[in-house]
Structure formats: C-alpha cells, structure tokens
Enzyme design. Structure first.
Site, short mmCIF file in Angstrom:
data_model
loop_
_atom_site.label_atom_id
_atom_site.label_comp_id
_atom_site.label_asym_id
_atom_site.label_seq_id
_atom_site.Cartn_x
_atom_site.Cartn_y
_atom_site.Cartn_z
N GLU A 1 -9.61 0.03 -12.39
CA GLU A 1 -9.94 1.37 -12.89
C GLU A 1 -10.73 2.12 -11.83
O GLU A 1 -11.20 1.52 -10.86
CB GLU A 1 -10.77 1.24 -14.18
CG GLU A 1 -9.99 0.54 -15.28
CD GLU A 1 -10.69 0.57 -16.63
OE1 GLU A 1 -11.84 1.06 -16.71
OE2 GLU A 1 -10.05 0.13 -17.60
N GLY B 1 1.73 1.21 24.51
CA GLY B 1 1.79 2.54 23.89
C GLY B 1 2.91 2.66 22.87
O GLY B 1 2.78 3.32 21.85
N GLU C 1 -5.26 -7.69 -5.21
CA GLU C 1 -5.22 -9.01 -5.88
C GLU C 1 -6.40 -9.87 -5.44
O GLU C 1 -6.29 -11.08 -5.24
CB GLU C 1 -3.87 -9.70 -5.61
CG GLU C 1 -2.72 -8.74 -5.89
CD GLU C 1 -1.58 -9.34 -6.67
OE1 GLU C 1 -1.68 -10.48 -7.13
OE2 GLU C 1 -0.58 -8.62 -6.84
N GLY C 2 -7.54 -9.21 -5.34
CA GLY C 2 -8.77 -9.88 -4.91
C GLY C 2 -8.95 -9.72 -3.42
O GLY C 2 -8.13 -10.18 -2.63
C1 LIG Z 1 -1.97 -0.05 -2.50
C2 LIG Z 1 -2.73 -0.68 -3.61
C3 LIG Z 1 -2.06 -1.20 -4.69
C4 LIG Z 1 -2.75 -1.76 -5.74
N1 LIG Z 1 -2.06 -2.22 -6.84
C5 LIG Z 1 -2.75 -2.61 -7.95
C6 LIG Z 1 -2.08 -2.95 -9.15
O1 LIG Z 1 -0.85 -2.95 -9.21
N2 LIG Z 1 -2.81 -3.27 -10.24
C7 LIG Z 1 -4.17 -3.30 -10.23
O2 LIG Z 1 -4.77 -3.58 -11.25
N3 LIG Z 1 -4.85 -3.00 -9.08
C8 LIG Z 1 -4.17 -2.66 -7.95
N4 LIG Z 1 -4.86 -2.33 -6.80
C9 LIG Z 1 -6.31 -2.35 -6.81
C10 LIG Z 1 -6.94 -3.47 -5.99
O3 LIG Z 1 -6.74 -4.71 -6.61
C11 LIG Z 1 -8.43 -3.13 -5.82
O4 LIG Z 1 -8.49 -2.06 -4.93
C12 LIG Z 1 -9.23 -4.31 -5.31
O5 LIG Z 1 -9.36 -5.26 -6.32
C13 LIG Z 1 -10.63 -3.88 -4.86
O6 LIG Z 1 -11.27 -3.12 -5.83
P1 LIG Z 1 -11.94 -1.72 -5.46
O7 LIG Z 1 -10.96 -0.94 -4.71
O8 LIG Z 1 -12.50 -1.14 -6.69
O9 LIG Z 1 -13.13 -2.11 -4.48
P2 LIG Z 1 -14.59 -2.60 -4.90
O10 LIG Z 1 -14.51 -3.58 -6.00
O11 LIG Z 1 -15.43 -1.42 -5.10
O12 LIG Z 1 -15.03 -3.36 -3.59
C14 LIG Z 1 -15.45 -2.67 -2.39
C15 LIG Z 1 -15.92 -3.69 -1.36
O13 LIG Z 1 -17.01 -4.47 -1.87
C16 LIG Z 1 -16.71 -5.84 -1.78
N5 LIG Z 1 -17.28 -6.54 -2.94
C17 LIG Z 1 -17.27 -6.12 -4.24
N6 LIG Z 1 -17.88 -7.02 -5.02
C18 LIG Z 1 -18.26 -8.05 -4.21
C19 LIG Z 1 -18.91 -9.28 -4.43
N7 LIG Z 1 -19.29 -9.71 -5.63
N8 LIG Z 1 -19.17 -10.05 -3.37
C20 LIG Z 1 -18.77 -9.68 -2.12
N9 LIG Z 1 -18.12 -8.54 -1.86
C21 LIG Z 1 -17.87 -7.73 -2.89
C22 LIG Z 1 -15.21 -5.92 -1.79
O14 LIG Z 1 -14.74 -7.13 -1.22
C23 LIG Z 1 -14.85 -4.70 -0.99
O15 LIG Z 1 -14.96 -5.02 0.36
C24 LIG Z 1 -4.18 -1.81 -5.71
C25 LIG Z 1 -4.84 -1.32 -4.60
C26 LIG Z 1 -4.15 -0.75 -3.55
C27 LIG Z 1 -4.91 -0.20 -2.40
#
Ligand SMILES: Cc1cc2nc3c(=O)[nH]c(=O)nc-3n(C[C@H](O)[C@H](O)[C@H](O)COP(=O)(O)OP(=O)(O)OC[C@H]3O[C@@H](n4cnc5c(N)ncnc54)[C@H](O)[C@@H]3O)c2cc1C
Lengths: 386, 258
Positions: free
Chosen positions: A127, A341, A364-365
C-alpha cells in the site's frame, strides 16, 4: 548428488529457450520504449502451458516439478524481465496461493482459467504507506451480512491494470495484533469492480503493467474469502515464498543474458589490435559474471529441490532470491562496462538488463528483508520488526 | 490415414561447427542436437493433417546413435503418436539408413511417408528418394502440401513460379520443402505426455540390414576460406564520378558480380 537435468527438463528448457529467443527477445526493446504490456506474447505462451507451471493437471496446470518451473522462468527472464514478472505474479503469487489455500470450488473456478491465460491475476499486498511492513496495511474489509465491504488503496501492483482477478489483503479485525487481523480476498473484476490507475515512469520493467488498486465500497461475498479469517498475513508470506523463487530464477536469466551479450561483444570489439576479451581486466569481468551466474543458478536449483520434496523452503528461497537479485545487478553493471559507451545506449540490450535487474532487489521482499529472514533462520531472533 | 515421418538428428542450426583435429569429422562436444529443419517441416505437415482429421496417426522413426532418441522425444512432444528408434553407429551410411527404413515401412504400412527434402548436416538429399526406390513406391520431391482426395492423396509441389498438383493412388513417399507453416513448438502438455510413451528400439540386425554395406568415407573436411577484408574507396581517390567508375570496374572485373 547429481546436477544433471532429466531428459524432460532438458526438453522443457529447450522449448522455453526457443520460445524466448524467437518470440520474446526480439520485441523487448520496443515494448520497453513504448511501455507496452506484452499481451500478444502471453497469448502465445498460454497454449504451450507456460502459464500453468507446477499447478496440477487436474486444475488445468502442467504439474511440472520446481526445477522445470525455474528453467522456464530463467529462460523467460533472460529474454525480458517484464514478461517474466507477469509470469511470476500469475503463477507463483496467484495460482499457487489459490492452490494452497483455496476451497475446492475456488480452485475449480479460477485455476483452469488462470492457467489458460483467460484470466490475468494480480497480487495486492503493498500500500502507499506499507511495503516492507506489510502487516501495517490499512485497507479494510467490514462485514455486512454475508458480504464484506472493502475500502482502501494498493500501490505498485504488477498486472493490476490488466487483471480480471485480484488477490488482495485487507484488515478485518482492527483490535487483533497487527499480523492476526488481516484476511485475504479474491476480487473478480467483473463482479467486484476495482479501479487501477496506471503507474508510469518506472526506471525499469517498463513493459510490465504496474498500477494502483482502488477499492471504494467494493462488495465481496464471503465465498470469495481466501483461507480463514485472520489468516491473511500468513497467506501473504506463503505466497511470497513461492514468488521469491520465481524472481530468483528470473534474475538468473538476467545474469545469463548479461554474460551472453558480453562474451559476444568482447570477442568482437577490438582495441589495441585485439579483441577486448584478450585484455585480462575484461576477461576477469567475464569470469566473475560466469561465477555469479552459476552460483545463483545452483542456489535456485537447491531451493527447487527442497520445494520438490514438499519441505519448508523459506530459508533456501531467501538465500537464492537475495543472491540472484544482487548477482544479476552486478552482472548487468559489468556488462555495461564491457560494452563501453555502447552499453549506455539501447542499441544494445544491456542497459535494459541493468534497469530491469534493479527491481529484483526491491520487490517480493527487499534485499535487506531477505538478509533478515536468513538471519532469523540462523539465530532464531526476528530482527525485522526489531 | 497413417503417416510416417523418418527424421534425422543433426547439429542445431545455431551451432558453430568446427572441424575436429582428425580433419574429417566435426567436433561434437558441446553441440546441441535438433531435428533436421526440413524433417521438422515434415512433422508439421503431418500434424496439420492430424489437426484436420483426428483419426490420423503420425509415427516417427529415426536411425541413429543413442543421442538421436531425443529427436524422437521432441517429435512426440510436438504431438506425434509414436516413435521407433533404430540403433546404429554414429555415421550410418545413407543407403544403410534407407534400407533399414524400408524394412520398417514394410512393417508399419503407412499410407504416406514424409521425409525432409534433405538433412541440414550433409545436405545430400539421398535417403528419401532411395527409400522410395527400395520400396518401389512413387516419390514426389519438394512438396509443400498434401490432402487426402478421392481414392488417393493429392500432393502439391513447388515449381518455378507456381506449383503442380500430383495425385498418388496408393502409398507414396514425399520429400518436404520449407513452407509458410512454421513447425509448431512442443508444448508442456506434449512433453509430459511424451514422457510417458515407450520408445521401442530395433537393432539394424533385427531388421535384417547389414550395417557394413556400402560405406562412405569422408576423406577430408575443410571450412570455407576466411573472407578477406573489405575494400574502401575514399573520396580522396578522386571525384565522385571517378570513384563510382572505379567501383563499377572493381565490381565487374574483381568481384565479378556485374
Ligand atoms: C515494479 C514493482 C512491482 C511491484 N509489484 C508488486 C505487486 O505485484 N504486489 C505487491 O503487493 N507489491 C508489489 N511491489 C511492491 C514491493 O514489494 C515493495 O516496493 C517492497 O516490498 C518495498 O516496500 P516499499 O516500497 O514500501 O519500501 P519500504 O518498506 O518503505 O522500504 C524502504 C527501505 O527501507 C528498508 N527497510 C524497511 N524496513 C526495514 C527493516 N525492518 N529492516 C531493514 N531495512 C528495512 C527497505 O529494505 C528499503 O530499503 C512492486 C514494486 C515495484 C517497484
């Protein structure tokens, strides 16, 4: 121990390779430029059984083993990560999750159509305000008679715009502990319409369909609930376990593509009167890429072997996903370096590999989360929420 | 209708072929093997008849070393009904192959035998016509289409600027030309089904064929000569008209293409 593939696995690999080379790779640059979803390719893949993977034949799948599943995913990923992403979501996040948690009726209703590609599925967990911290999701489902009323928003959903079926997660109990109050639902777009504003301007995976999902008083019958009340978070984690395996295999494909492109370029491009592959510093990169690719592939196969036995594979899958995602990025980086290049332009595919590889370290994590899963497995201490 | 496609396993067309140190064979290590492309068109042509009339059976057979079994499996995965493997040495002489196939055809009694017009490795185009001759069957070459017709089979063959339609009243042998119908992919269900099928094996001797009969020996293999570098005519060599004239002269006198 034996690293040989069976004759069937060899055949499946060859089929996937031929298909990837002839049908997927040639249009990848144009689709990437135009940010166009590869619908025509999926239509060709479906009759060959590519969308059914390990789903048993009884539900319209192919009942192939997990190594074969990885071989197909790798070959598709070698040609185009956007197509591979659709496949990962369709098979691993949607089909295998319905297979594991669905009622017989739900399985009969959806799996054959998903396997035939008549229905494209999406998986809505993330979300706007919750990604890694998935259990903090704010979408709600409120009971109304025999139905549920769903409100909320999902972000970054692959296949969202082209989906006819959404597997989504919503909070059904605000008072329960964070991970216990979430329930999974299937939304059939036809009967439970949801919005899917597209997300454009992505760095990579540009021909993959990515959208938000918008639920405004979406009414869902209880028969569309997947699994038990409050089981949603556990279902999401199980889904990601199989999804990560697919992402890892796809990343091996990217690494292999980088290696293939680099060997071909480095043996032709001349500097100082010899092919650049004859310069030791270039050859070192080719050797490093080979090691990265093969190590990643073996980790994927190991996770697949565990899955074939039906044993828990969270640890093995996270190791494979972490390593393969990072290896693909390093290989893509070296591939650009070797191309000089020319690697910086879309005249050659390596810049796309580099952009596409980036997302494997996020979705996916994230890489950080894979490390914490592995860390938890070896210490027994959960540092994710820590 | 009973169709039989004899096929040959050859190095995949994407392989780079290297001559082995003995100077008379190719390096087979690391080679991917496939069904010879024209044979694949023959399989496709047979399977299209099966698509049109599901009572059609499509059998495949190959004469070759153990690795050639994979070619049969690949054909079964495309949708063929059964496959038979006739074991032979690495390089069975073409006449031995044709004789073995003839024995097999006599056992199997197909209505039509479809061979590729030539194998992509040695390009001899020998086995199809030889097989027809041994059988005493009519043979039609470079065929692009066939269809069952009243009391026989209609056969289309390519000729310069058009095609001819032939009719065979009894069993016949055709050699298949490339057509716009690209050979279909195997499918996962096809592969899974093929996995469950037996591949009966026959020894040449059990067919009463002498493996030693007229042998062909390759004496020498050579790769084509290296192409020389291109020639660039520079503007500095004269004005546009004289450079063009020089180009015409070179194309006519040296390259001999004009
Ligand atoms: C092209 C694309 C396709 C996607 N497709 C799907 C989909 O089909 N379905 C779906 O549900 N999601 C999907 N996602 C979402 C994706 O799984 C999330 O972007 C991802 O899980 C990271 O969540 P976030 O973007 O909210 O980052 P955040 O959770 O805000 O994390 C930001 C940073 O903080 C770090 N971080 C956060 N918490 C911790 C912790 N406890 N310890 C250490 N580091 C931490 C993270 O590793 C990251 O580096 C997609 C994303 C992209 C870009």
């Amino acid at each position: 121990m034996d690293f040989d593939l069976t004759p069937e696995q060899e055949q499946i690999r060859k089929l996937a390779k031929d298909f990837a080379d002839r049908e997927i790779a040639p249009g990848a640059r144009e689709r990437d430029r135009e940010q166009r979803f590869p619908a025509e390719i999926l239509a060709k893949m479906a009759p060959l059984g590519f969308l059914g993977g390990p789903v048993p034949e009884q539900y319209g799948g192919m009942g192939i083993d997990y190594i074969s599943h990885a071989l197909i995913t790798e070959e598709v990923g070698r040609a185009d990560s956007s197509v591979r992403t659709t496949l990962s979501v369709q098979i691993s996040l949607v089909e295998l999750t319905i297979l594991k948690f669905g009622t017989p009726k739900q399985k009969q209703a959806w799996l054959p159509r998903l396997c035939r590609g008549e229905v494209i599925g999406c998986f809505g967990l993330t979300e706007p305000a919750s990604g890694t911290d998935a259990a903090a999701l704010q979408t709600t489902a409120i009971k109304d008679g025999d139905d549920w009323i769903i409100n909320g928003r999902k972000m970054w959903i692959s296949n969202g715009g082209v989906s006819q079926l959404a597997l989504i997660f919503a909070r059904t109990d605000a008072k329960a502990p964070k991970t216990k109050g979430i329930t999974a639902f299937l939304l059939s777009r036809e009967h439970q319409p949801y919005g899917s504003p597209p997300i454009h301007g992505k760095l990579g995976l540009r021909s993959s369909d990515t959208s938000e999902l918008v639920f405004e008083d979406v009414r869902v019958p209880d028969s569309m609930r997947l699994g038990e009340l409050g089981q949603g978070f556990a279902i999401a984690m199980a889904a990601l376990d199989s999804g990560r395996y697919s992402v890892a295999a796809g990343a091996v494909g990217v690494a292999q593509a980088c290696l293939d492109a680099s060997v071909s370029y480095a043996t032709q491009r001349q500097t100082f009167g010899k092919p650049i592959a004859a310069h030791q510093l270039v050859q070192e990169m080719l050797a490093d890429m080979t090691v990265e690719t093969e190590a990643a592939r073996l980790l994927v196969w190991r996770a697949g072997a565990v899955k074939n036995k039906g044993l828990p594979s969270t640890r093995e899958t996270s190791i494979a996903k972490l390593y393969a995602a990072e290896a693909a990025q390093r290989c893509a980086d070296m591939a650009i370096q070797i191309h000089g290049g020319y690697g910086f332009s879309d005249e050659f595919p390596v810049e796309r590999y580099w952009r596409d590889a980036r997302v494997n370290r996020l979705y996916e994590g994230t890489t950080q989360i894979q490390k914490l899963i592995i860390g938890r497995a070896i210490t027994g201490i959960d540092a994710v929420a820590g | 209708m009973k169709l039989l496609v004899p096929l040959k396993q050859v190095p995949d067309s994407t392989m780079r072929i290297k001559v082995a140190p003995d100077g008379k064979s190719i390096v087979t290590e690391g080679i991917t093997w496939s069904i010879s492309p024209y044979d694949e068109y023959a399989v496709e042509m047979a399977l299209e008849q099966k698509d049109a009339d599901p009572s059609t059976t499509v059998s495949v057979v190959t004469v070759g070393p153990v690795r050639a079994k994979d070619a049969l499996r690949a054909a079964l995965a495309m949708g063929c009904d059964d496959g038979t493997f006739v074991t032979s040495d690495e390089n069975a002489a073409p006449l031995v192959v044709a004789r073995a196939l003839a024995k097999f055809v006599e056992q199997k009694q197909p209505d039509l035998v479809l061979c590729g017009r030539q194998a992509s490795d040695d390009d001899q185009g020998f086995v199809g016509p030889a097989l027809a001759t041994i059988l005493g069957w009519p043979h039609v070459a470079t065929v692009t289409k066939f269809a069952p017709a009243d009391g026989g089979i209609e056969i289309w063959r390519e000729v310069e600027g058009g095609h001819e339609v032939w009719k065979a009243s009894g069993p016949a042998l055709v050699t298949v030309q490339k057509s716009d119908k690209e050979p279909r992919y195997a499918s996962l269900p096809g592969i899974m089904k093929a996995k469950k099928k037996e591949l009966p094996e026959l020894a040449l001797s059990s067919l009463g064929v002498d493996a030693a009969a007229p042998k062909i020996e390759v004496v020498k293999m050579e790769t084509p000569p290296q192409r020389g570098g291109g020639k660039i005519l520079k503007a500095a060599d004269g004005d546009a008209a004289s450079v063009a004239a020089e180009l015409v002269r070179l194309l006519r006198d040296e390259a001999k293409v004009l």
